[in-house]
Design an enzyme around this catalytic site. Structure first.
Site, PDB file in Angstrom:
ATOM      1  CD  GLN A   1      -2.803   0.910   2.489  1.00  0.00           C
ATOM      2  OE1 GLN A   1      -2.371   1.579   3.423  1.00  0.00           O
ATOM      3  NE2 GLN A   1      -3.847   0.122   2.568  1.00  0.00           N
TER       4      GLN A   1
ATOM      5  CG  HIS B   1      -9.765   6.603 -10.941  1.00  0.00           C
ATOM      6  ND1 HIS B   1      -9.037   5.867 -11.850  1.00  0.00           N
ATOM      7  CD2 HIS B   1     -10.669   5.747 -10.408  1.00  0.00           C
ATOM      8  CE1 HIS B   1      -9.491   4.622 -11.879  1.00  0.00           C
ATOM      9  NE2 HIS B   1     -10.472   4.519 -11.001  1.00  0.00           N
TER      10      HIS B   1
ATOM     11  CD  GLU C   1       1.186   6.964  -5.814  1.00  0.00           C
ATOM     12  OE1 GLU C   1       0.692   7.695  -4.967  1.00  0.00           O
ATOM     13  OE2 GLU C   1       1.189   7.203  -7.025  1.00  0.00           O
ATOM     14  CG  LEU C   2       2.585  -1.676  -6.863  1.00  0.00           C
ATOM     15  CD1 LEU C   2       2.469  -3.107  -6.371  1.00  0.00           C
ATOM     16  CD2 LEU C   2       3.856  -1.491  -7.663  1.00  0.00           C
ATOM     17  N   GLY C   3      -1.020   0.585  -8.667  1.00  0.00           N
ATOM     18  CA  GLY C   3      -2.186   0.701  -9.548  1.00  0.00           C
ATOM     19  C   GLY C   3      -2.015   1.839 -10.536  1.00  0.00           C
TER      20      GLY C   3
ATOM     21  CB  SER D   1     -14.998   4.265 -10.989  1.00  0.00           C
ATOM     22  OG  SER D   1     -13.792   4.283 -11.725  1.00  0.00           O
TER      23      SER D   1
END
Ligand SMILES: CC(C)(COP(=O)(O)OP(=O)(O)O)[C@@H](O)C(=O)NCCC(N)=O
Length: 460
Positions: free
Chosen positions: A262, A390, A265-267, A292
């Protein structure tokens, strides 16, 4: 148990080499790391807390050493720059917590990185459940996070496309990890990787076969406004893709799988990496957007209705005309009971069974939802976690969609409304900077129109 804990720590956390010996001392034996890992894995939850607190407290920075060097640095001001750089480097070395060396050694043994990811997951859980928030534990967490951010930086991640030909164990993990639109059976997962679909994951050499974060994409003619068309439609599974029908990429689900990563910031990185991948496959593709969910809107609305009722201002959430419709349909007497009736309709999702209520409530629910996403804040950032994610990435809050998710879950969570966060590629970095630094939300005219309708009608 205490002295075995002391014993293990003293034995496995190597003493800090002196500054002069910092590059000359051999690494401790791997057995130290393996013993540390084995011992930690054998602990119960509360023992882990005690162990980690001891590690953070007794094996952190040697404060006296650091302050002596800080004083020495002050004394060398005005000396030649080489001397100053020398003392600065000694000070920098003295500010490295001892456990940072331990983590570096552990990362070099088999399974060591995965062990550290899981250890950070424990730290995050302990911190979030307020069991501990000692400054030493916060230092331990941030030291570990900075190491993990280096090891899991994009350049070291592998982008994998998951297809129907991927190994079963990967498809099974993808199904398991899907956190947004649960996969129910083989047909579901086959569709998610079938025609007009893409599924990508980041993997890392230290955790082979483990998808770290998974992104599901639908390839459509234009930006989707309904999720059933993506996850439920029985699109014939074995058609070939017609490139002329592909102009947009819709990100309809993203999930990270490692709690300990967490904040890394992989997403965000995966979305940007997949955009590049799709642009090379479909050079003409120009529309990139999420579709979303809006988890929490329905609960927020019920709270707002209850809140306004107490302050006797519920009428402002809906217009006179809208309240009258609610009263007509529910047979509630004029005034307060209509608020209660509406709260019950929302909490039971019953309103969705009356076409009249659907029509009557659309303008109100859409402007209330726009305000919930755009106006409701937590420490200045969007209250809704998906919006915050987002917007941090630099997306634009682009379009609210009525009846976008008509599943029971969609109705219960967000009155069936979904939102497109659109990625205008040239604007994501300035948008992200404006959001993170000045908490400015980039929103489209449609969203801003709904927000101003809300502000006019409720004079908030
Ligand atoms: C949305 C996700 C993927 C963001 O992960 P990531 O980019 O790594 O952010 P962070 O966890 O580093 O802050 C993550 O928060 C997640 O899996 N959330 C639950 C599922 C969802 N999509 O809301």
């Amino acid at each position: 148990w205490h002295n075995s804990m002391e014993e293990i720590l003293r034995k496995t956390v190597a003493p800090f080499p002196s500054y002069e010996m910092r590059d000359k001392s051999p690494p401790p034996p791997e057995s130290n790391s393996l013993e540390f890992m084995h011992f930690y894995k054998s602990l119960e939850k509360e023992q882990k807390l005690e162990f980690l607190e001891k590690l953070s407290y007794d094996f952190g920075v040697d404060h006296r050493w650091a302050s002596d060097l800080a004083a020495k640095l002050l004394d060398t001001q005005g000396r030649d720059v080489a001397t100053i750089l020398q003392v600065e480097d000694r000070l920098r070395y003295s500010l490295t917590p001892r456990y940072r060396e331990l983590f570096t050694h552990i990362s070099r043994v088999q399974g060591g990185v995965k062990f550290l990811v899981d250890l950070r997951a424990d730290l995050i859980e302990l911190a979030s459940s307020k069991i501990t928030d000692s400054p030493h534990m916060r230092d331990l967490n941030s030291t570990l996070k900075s190491l993990l951010s280096e090891w899991f930086s994009v350049g070291l991640l592998q982008l994998e496309r998951i297809t129907w030909q991927s190994p079963c164990e990967i498809l099974q993990k993808i199904s398991q990890y899907e956190a947004v639109h649960p996969v129910r059976n083989w047909t579901d997962i086959k569709r998610r990787v079938g025609p007009y679909r893409r599924c990508y994951a980041f993997t890392h050499a230290s955790m082979p076969g483990e998808p770290l974060v998974v992104l599901h994409v639908a390839l459509t003619e234009d930006i989707a406004n309904n999720i059933q068309g993506i996850v439920r439609e029985f699109s014939t599974l074995d058609t070939d893709e017609d490139v002329n029908k592909i102009n947009a990429a819709i990100f309809y689900s993203i999930s990270s799988t490692q709690a300990g990563l967490q904040g890394v910031e992989l997403g965000n990185y995966l979305i940007k990496r997949v955009v590049r991948e799709l642009q090379s496959e479909f050079p003409h593709m120009a529309q990139f957007s999420s579709l979303s969910p809006i988890p929490g809107f329905s609960l927020w609305l019920q709270g707002a209705l209850g809140q306004h009722k107490k302050e006797g201002r519920a009428i402002e959430l809906l217009s006179e005309q809208e309240w009258r419709e609610v009263e007509d349909v529910t047979g509630a007497a004029p005034g307060a009971p209509a608020v209660e009736a509406l709260r019950r309709l929302i909490s039971t999702s019953e309103w969705i069974r009356s076409d009249r209520l659907i029509r009557a409530l659309e303008p109100a629910l859409m402007r209330l939802c726009a305000w919930y996403l755009y106006g409701e804040k937590r420490r200045g950032y969007a209250l809704n976690p998906v919006a915050n994610f987002h917007l941090q990435n630099g997306a634009t809050m682009w379009r609210l969609n009525w009846q976008a998710d008509t599943s029971p879950r969609g109705i219960a969570n967000s009155c069936g409304i979904m939102v497109n966060y659109r990625y205008f590629l040239q604007e994501t970095s300035p948008n992200s900077a404006a959001y993170l630094q000045n908490k400015v939300i980039k929103a489209s005219e449609q969203v801003m129109g709904l927000v101003s309708q809300f502000q006019k009608s409720s004079k908030l």
